[in-house]
Design a protein around this motif. Structure first.
Motif, PDB file in Angstrom:
ATOM      1  N   VAL A   1      -2.989 -31.283  24.170  1.00 50.02           N
ATOM      2  CA  VAL A   1      -2.286 -32.318  23.398  1.00 50.02           C
ATOM      3  C   VAL A   1      -3.236 -33.446  23.010  1.00 50.02           C
ATOM      4  O   VAL A   1      -3.210 -33.948  21.875  1.00 50.02           O
ATOM      5  CB  VAL A   1      -1.092 -32.857  24.210  1.00 50.02           C
ATOM      6  CG1 VAL A   1      -0.486 -34.077  23.528  1.00 50.02           C
ATOM      7  CG2 VAL A   1      -0.038 -31.778  24.378  1.00 50.02           C
ATOM      8  N   ILE A   2      -4.110 -33.860  23.935  1.00 49.15           N
ATOM      9  CA  ILE A   2      -5.053 -34.946  23.641  1.00 49.15           C
ATOM     10  C   ILE A   2      -5.992 -34.544  22.513  1.00 49.15           C
ATOM     11  O   ILE A   2      -6.213 -35.295  21.551  1.00 49.15           O
ATOM     12  CB  ILE A   2      -5.839 -35.324  24.912  1.00 49.15           C
ATOM     13  CG1 ILE A   2      -4.894 -35.938  25.960  1.00 49.15           C
ATOM     14  CG2 ILE A   2      -6.967 -36.301  24.575  1.00 49.15           C
ATOM     15  CD1 ILE A   2      -5.557 -36.185  27.297  1.00 49.15           C
ATOM     16  N   LEU A   3      -6.548 -33.326  22.597  1.00 44.15           N
ATOM     17  CA  LEU A   3      -7.448 -32.854  21.537  1.00 44.15           C
ATOM     18  C   LEU A   3      -6.717 -32.721  20.210  1.00 44.15           C
ATOM     19  O   LEU A   3      -7.271 -33.023  19.139  1.00 44.15           O
ATOM     20  CB  LEU A   3      -8.065 -31.517  21.944  1.00 44.15           C
ATOM     21  CG  LEU A   3      -9.174 -31.582  23.002  1.00 44.15           C
ATOM     22  CD1 LEU A   3      -9.546 -30.177  23.459  1.00 44.15           C
ATOM     23  CD2 LEU A   3     -10.393 -32.303  22.446  1.00 44.15           C
ATOM     24  N   GLU A   4      -5.481 -32.254  20.261  1.00 40.40           N
ATOM     25  CA  GLU A   4      -4.710 -32.111  19.023  1.00 40.40           C
ATOM     26  C   GLU A   4      -4.524 -33.466  18.345  1.00 40.40           C
ATOM     27  O   GLU A   4      -4.699 -33.600  17.123  1.00 40.40           O
ATOM     28  CB  GLU A   4      -3.345 -31.486  19.323  1.00 40.40           C
ATOM     29  CG  GLU A   4      -2.487 -31.309  18.075  1.00 40.40           C
ATOM     30  CD  GLU A   4      -1.091 -30.823  18.408  1.00 40.40           C
ATOM     31  OE1 GLU A   4      -0.445 -30.237  17.529  1.00 40.40           O
ATOM     32  OE2 GLU A   4      -0.646 -31.043  19.560  1.00 40.40           O
ATOM     33  N   ARG A   5      -4.196 -34.490  19.131  1.00 39.82           N
ATOM     34  CA  ARG A   5      -3.987 -35.820  18.557  1.00 39.82           C
ATOM     35  C   ARG A   5      -5.280 -36.350  17.951  1.00 39.82           C
ATOM     36  O   ARG A   5      -5.287 -36.939  16.863  1.00 39.82           O
ATOM     37  CB  ARG A   5      -3.480 -36.782  19.631  1.00 39.82           C
ATOM     38  CG  ARG A   5      -2.074 -36.472  20.111  1.00 39.82           C
ATOM     39  CD  ARG A   5      -1.651 -37.433  21.199  1.00 39.82           C
ATOM     40  NE  ARG A   5      -1.721 -38.810  20.745  1.00 39.82           N
ATOM     41  CZ  ARG A   5      -1.514 -39.859  21.543  1.00 39.82           C
ATOM     42  NH1 ARG A   5      -1.262 -39.662  22.820  1.00 39.82           N
ATOM     43  NH2 ARG A   5      -1.579 -41.081  21.084  1.00 39.82           N
ATOM     44  N   GLN A   6      -6.399 -36.145  18.640  1.00 40.95           N
ATOM     45  CA  GLN A   6      -7.673 -36.622  18.113  1.00 40.95           C
ATOM     46  C   GLN A   6      -8.034 -35.906  16.816  1.00 40.95           C
ATOM     47  O   GLN A   6      -8.462 -36.537  15.841  1.00 40.95           O
ATOM     48  CB  GLN A   6      -8.774 -36.425  19.161  1.00 40.95           C
ATOM     49  CG  GLN A   6      -8.626 -37.322  20.384  1.00 40.95           C
ATOM     50  CD  GLN A   6      -9.684 -37.045  21.434  1.00 40.95           C
ATOM     51  OE1 GLN A   6     -10.184 -35.929  21.540  1.00 40.95           O
ATOM     52  NE2 GLN A   6     -10.028 -38.053  22.219  1.00 40.95           N
ATOM     53  N   LEU A   7      -7.868 -34.602  16.791  1.00 35.53           N
ATOM     54  CA  LEU A   7      -8.254 -33.830  15.608  1.00 35.53           C
ATOM     55  C   LEU A   7      -7.340 -34.124  14.418  1.00 35.53           C
ATOM     56  O   LEU A   7      -7.799 -34.191  13.271  1.00 35.53           O
ATOM     57  CB  LEU A   7      -8.252 -32.335  15.934  1.00 35.53           C
ATOM     58  CG  LEU A   7      -9.342 -31.876  16.919  1.00 35.53           C
ATOM     59  CD1 LEU A   7      -9.073 -30.445  17.373  1.00 35.53           C
ATOM     60  CD2 LEU A   7     -10.718 -31.990  16.279  1.00 35.53           C
ATOM     61  N   ARG A   8      -6.039 -34.268  14.674  1.00 30.45           N
ATOM     62  CA  ARG A   8      -5.113 -34.563  13.578  1.00 30.45           C
ATOM     63  C   ARG A   8      -5.421 -35.926  12.956  1.00 30.45           C
ATOM     64  O   ARG A   8      -5.216 -36.134  11.755  1.00 30.45           O
ATOM     65  CB  ARG A   8      -3.673 -34.514  14.071  1.00 30.45           C
ATOM     66  CG  ARG A   8      -3.168 -33.102  14.348  1.00 30.45           C
ATOM     67  CD  ARG A   8      -1.672 -33.079  14.605  1.00 30.45           C
ATOM     68  NE  ARG A   8      -1.209 -31.753  14.949  1.00 30.45           N
ATOM     69  CZ  ARG A   8      -0.940 -30.805  14.049  1.00 30.45           C
ATOM     70  NH1 ARG A   8      -1.110 -31.067  12.750  1.00 30.45           N
ATOM     71  NH2 ARG A   8      -0.519 -29.614  14.431  1.00 30.45           N
ATOM     72  N   THR A   9      -5.922 -36.855  13.762  1.00 28.74           N
ATOM     73  CA  THR A   9      -6.293 -38.159  13.216  1.00 28.74           C
ATOM     74  C   THR A   9      -7.410 -38.028  12.194  1.00 28.74           C
ATOM     75  O   THR A   9      -7.480 -38.800  11.224  1.00 28.74           O
ATOM     76  CB  THR A   9      -6.744 -39.096  14.358  1.00 28.74           C
ATOM     77  OG1 THR A   9      -5.689 -39.215  15.303  1.00 28.74           O
ATOM     78  CG2 THR A   9      -7.085 -40.476  13.827  1.00 28.74           C
ATOM     79  N   TYR A  10      -8.284 -37.025  12.372  1.00 28.47           N
ATOM     80  CA  TYR A  10      -9.391 -36.820  11.446  1.00 28.47           C
ATOM     81  C   TYR A  10      -9.019 -35.884  10.300  1.00 28.47           C
ATOM     82  O   TYR A  10      -9.892 -35.432   9.551  1.00 28.47           O
ATOM     83  CB  TYR A  10     -10.600 -36.253  12.199  1.00 28.47           C
ATOM     84  CG  TYR A  10     -11.073 -37.155  13.308  1.00 28.47           C
ATOM     85  CD1 TYR A  10     -11.099 -38.534  13.142  1.00 28.47           C
ATOM     86  CD2 TYR A  10     -11.482 -36.632  14.533  1.00 28.47           C
ATOM     87  CE1 TYR A  10     -11.523 -39.372  14.155  1.00 28.47           C
ATOM     88  CE2 TYR A  10     -11.909 -37.469  15.559  1.00 28.47           C
ATOM     89  CZ  TYR A  10     -11.928 -38.839  15.368  1.00 28.47           C
ATOM     90  OH  TYR A  10     -12.350 -39.676  16.371  1.00 28.47           O
ATOM     91  N   GLY A  11      -7.730 -35.567  10.172  1.00 25.72           N
ATOM     92  CA  GLY A  11      -7.258 -34.797   9.027  1.00 25.72           C
ATOM     93  C   GLY A  11      -7.285 -33.295   9.202  1.00 25.72           C
ATOM     94  O   GLY A  11      -7.194 -32.564   8.208  1.00 25.72           O
ATOM     95  N   LEU A  12      -7.388 -32.792  10.430  1.00 26.46           N
ATOM     96  CA  LEU A  12      -7.446 -31.351  10.651  1.00 26.46           C
ATOM     97  C   LEU A  12      -6.075 -30.822  11.070  1.00 26.46           C
ATOM     98  O   LEU A  12      -5.352 -31.468  11.837  1.00 26.46           O
ATOM     99  CB  LEU A  12      -8.464 -31.004  11.747  1.00 26.46           C
ATOM    100  CG  LEU A  12      -9.947 -30.948  11.328  1.00 26.46           C
ATOM    101  CD1 LEU A  12     -10.494 -32.363  11.136  1.00 26.46           C
ATOM    102  CD2 LEU A  12     -10.766 -30.191  12.373  1.00 26.46           C
TER     103      LEU A  12
END
Length: 739
Positions: free
Chosen positions: A482-493
């Motif tokens: 979940v943490i990685l998903e939130r970080q990556l979605r912030t960068y548009g992925l």
């Protein structure tokens, strides 16, 4: 004749008629007079009746007034009697109190006073009603009835007379010659009277004196305790500098496994002892209210990750993962005391790691902006450890308390860490709490409001942009995914999450496309490296990032199947830079930049370092720690030698021990600063075993620029030497250590 008779008869008839008319007129007048007389008689009769009735009423009223007057007289006599009784009771009550009471009229003449007030003047002058206030104060001054505190009696008399001329008269505390204390209160009444109340405060003064003496004794005891702790800290840290320093140096030599175990045990035991010393000193400072905060800008997210990296080796033999969930919409830089913030987080995270044998330890940071530039932060540390029973939760923040249970008897500690954390959070104006359940884990949290210190240009500004659009994350831990998903979605992925490598292979086999794959290193069935090799063998040409908690796994980045390694917990800025790097690889190479001009020849002179240290063991430790540096090192055995060597040696940096014979480090520094010429300033770094609050202030006040606390650490010494090197000397650090 007949005519005569007829005339006579006619005349007689006329006379009779005239007489009849006159009679009729008189009759009418008589009737009118009778009517008037009757009316007047009636009026007189009515007046007589009215007068009789008025007289009767007057007699009745007279009788009533006589009765009312008697009643009024009786009521007045009764009221006067009650007033006299009330006045007598009032004065009896006033006379019964233990404080003095007196009333002066508008001309400041005594009206009445109780026996306590009059007792001030017994045997001196007869005081009674009519005596003036001025005469009373004059007699009190002349006869020495009160302690005038060395003032002239005339001056005191004048001050007392001037005092009551004010509209608002301030209270006055005076002492009688028999040792009693009174507070004199004066107030003007509505009719211009002056009310004087002399309150006996002898017991309160004695209690205040007792409290003052008790406070002085407590402060003296606190000073003795602080001095004792500071001296004990110095005495313990000085030999510990040799123990820990030599253990560090020994660990850098070629040792057998058994010898390395012994060296590591010596070092870890010494550091554990220093942790206990620091806890005791910190709590002592907090208890004495001598703990001070030194706010400055710091990076909270980086601070969390650095602590996680330091704690990571302690989880190597356990199935524990350290995670950080930092709100992506929060700033990372704030103004606070970074040292104390690091201490709070280290205490909470260290406890969580210590009491967790399997699962995870998660540091979560969320918050919101309260007002312009100030953020309310909620920081929690969650673990899946042994937990705490509900009846013991209220004791966890107590001093020297540990949750005594069969499940945690094997865990060591002083029981001061959480107490210090609690007090530090309160000192910062925050709150701390805990939720826990036995066997399920605990959640410690605290709330702080800190000013934001974010730079004008964000550190993670997207330049160049991230061109990756899809990512596949493989991790067996849900929280980490979940943490990685939130970080990556912030960068548009767009992110696809998989729990196992089998699930990831199945998703890819179904035709899913991704621009990057992030995989955990240690997975239940197939580890991350084997997973990357399996994908490469299957023909998947996708960059794969390996996420690992093992700092020694950097060599995996050299494998052709691995595009890069990320250290757990994943730092947001590090992930962003890695994604930028992967995006740049897909772009055409930029034009070659012109080669930089050749570097100038390095200066020939070595850096000169002077170390003032009276302890031979510490000199040996220091010399061994800097033996690999390109410096010219000299030692001074005390402050006086340090000043003399400074004049001849002209060092580029001075390490100055604080406690030395003949002349201590502070005096030596002041002597050097006084002798320095205009524009000259040699950096001086203190080496101190003292750790009490206030030491740093006295150190800096002497002219010292920096200080290091014993036991000394080789990296910190090297960092200080490197920071003090200037352009006219050779770089003192090896090339690999240059910043």
């Amino acid at each position: 004749m007949h005519a005569t008779i007829a005339n006579k008869l006619a005349q007689e008839r006329r006379s009779r008629l005239a007489a009849e008319k006159l009679l009729e007129q008189k009759s009418r007048e008589l009737f009118a007079a009778n009517q008037k007389l009757a009316l007047h008689a009636r009026m007189l009769s009515d007046q007589i009746v009215e007068q009789r009735e008025g007289l009767a009423r007057a007699l009745s009223e007279r009788a009533s007034l006589i009765g009312e007057n008697d009643r009024v007289r009786t009521d007045l006599e009764r009221a006067n009697s009650l007033v006299m009784i009330a006045q007598r009771r009032l004065w009896d009550a006033v006379d019964a109190i233990s404080d003095g009471f007196a009333v002066y009229d508008s001309e400041l003449r005594l009206v009445a006073a109780n026996h306590v007030y009059l007792s001030f003047f017994v045997g001196e002058i007869p005081i009674g009603p009519g005596i003036s206030y001025d005469e009373v104060t004059r007699v009190a001054a002349d006869r020495g009835l009160f302690d005038l505190q060395g003032r002239d009696p005339l001056d005191w008399h004048f001050e007392m007379s001037e005092r009551i001329r004010r509209r608002e008269i301030p209270p006055l505390e005076i002492q009688t010659r028999d040792g009693r204390w009174f507070r004199i209160n004066n107030r003007w009444g509505a009719q211009g009277d002056l009310v004087t109340y002399a309150q006996d405060i002898s017991d309160a003064v004695r209690r205040e004196e007792d409290l003052r003496e008790a406070r002085d004794r407590a402060e003296a005891a606190s000073r003795v305790k602080s001095a004792f702790l500071a001296n004990m800290s110095h005495e313990i840290r000085t030999p510990m500098n040799g123990v820990v320093g030599m253990a560090d140096l020994l660990a850098e030599t070629d040792l057998t496994e058994e010898q390395r175990l012994y060296a590591d045990t010596i070092r870890s035991s010494g550091e554990a002892l220093l942790t206990i010393i620091n806890d005791v000193l910190d709590y002592s400072k907090i208890e004495a209210e001598r703990m001070r905060l030194y706010p400055e800008p710091f990076d909270l997210e980086r601070c969390l990750h650095e602590i996680m990296v330091l704690l990571q080796p302690g989880t190597k033999d356990r199935a524990v993962k350290l995670l950080v969930d930092y709100d992506l919409f929060l700033p990372t830089r704030f103004v606070g005391d970074p040292g104390r913030m690091r201490q709070i987080l280290t205490n909470l995270l260290g406890n969580a790691v210590k009491f967790t044998q399997a699962g995870h330890v998660l540091a979560r940071v969320v918050g919101f902006e309260r007002d312009a530039g100030r953020y309310e932060l909620h920081i929690t540390v969650e673990d899946t450890g042994i937990g705490i029973a509900p009846e013991l939760l209220e004791h966890v923040f107590g001093e020297f308390n540990q949750v005594e249970a069969e499940s945690n008897r094997k865990f060591e500690g002083t029981g001061l860490g959480l107490a210090i954390t609690h007090r530090l959070v309160q000192l910062m104006g925050g709150e701390v709490w805990v939720d826990s359940a036995p066997g399920e884990g605990s959640c410690f949290g605290f709330k702080l409001t800190l000013p934001c210190a974010e730079p004008a240009t964000p550190i993670d500004a997207p330049c160049p942009p991230i061109t990756l659009r899809t990512a596949l994350v493989v991790d067996d831990l849900f929280v980490n995914r979940v943490i990685l998903e939130r970080q990556l979605r912030t960068y548009g992925l767009d992110v696809t999450l998989c729990r196992t490598t089998e699930e990831a292979l199945r998703v890819l086999g179904d035709g899913a496309k991704c621009d990057v794959i992030l995989t955990d290193h240690r997975l239940p069935s197939l580890d991350g490296i084997a997973f990357a090799q399996s994908l490469s063998a299957s023909g998947y040409d996708v960059p794969i990032l390996l996420i690992s908690s093992d700092p020694e796994l950097a060599g995996a980045a050299q494998l052709p199947e691995i595009a890069g390694c990320l250290q757990k917990p994943v730092l947001r800025s590090e992930l962003f830079r890695t994604l930028q790097d992967l995006s740049r690889r897909s772009l055409p190479d930029p034009a070659a930049l012109p080669e930089p001009p050749p570097a100038s020849d390095p200066p020939a002179r070595q850096m000169r370092v002077l170390a003032a240290e009276d302890n031979r063991t510490n000199q040996l430790v220091f010399s061994k720690m800097v033996k690999d540096l390109d410096i010219e090192l000299r030692f001074a055995n005390n402050g006086r030698e340090a000043v003399e060597i400074w004049r001849d040696f002209a060092p580029d940096l001075i390490f100055m021990d604080i406690s030395m014979p003949e002349m201590d480090g502070r005096e030596a520094t002041r002597a050097i600063r006084a002798a320095e010429g205009p524009g000259a300033h040699v950096p001086i770094c203190a080496l101190t075993a003292h750790a009490m609050d206030g030491d740093s202030e006295s150190i800096f006040a002497a002219g010292i620029d920096h200080y290091l606390t014993k036991p000394l650490k080789k990296p910190l010494i090297a960092e200080r030497i490197g920071a003090s090197a200037h352009g006219h000397i050779r770089p003192p650090l090896p090339a690999a250590d240059q910043r």
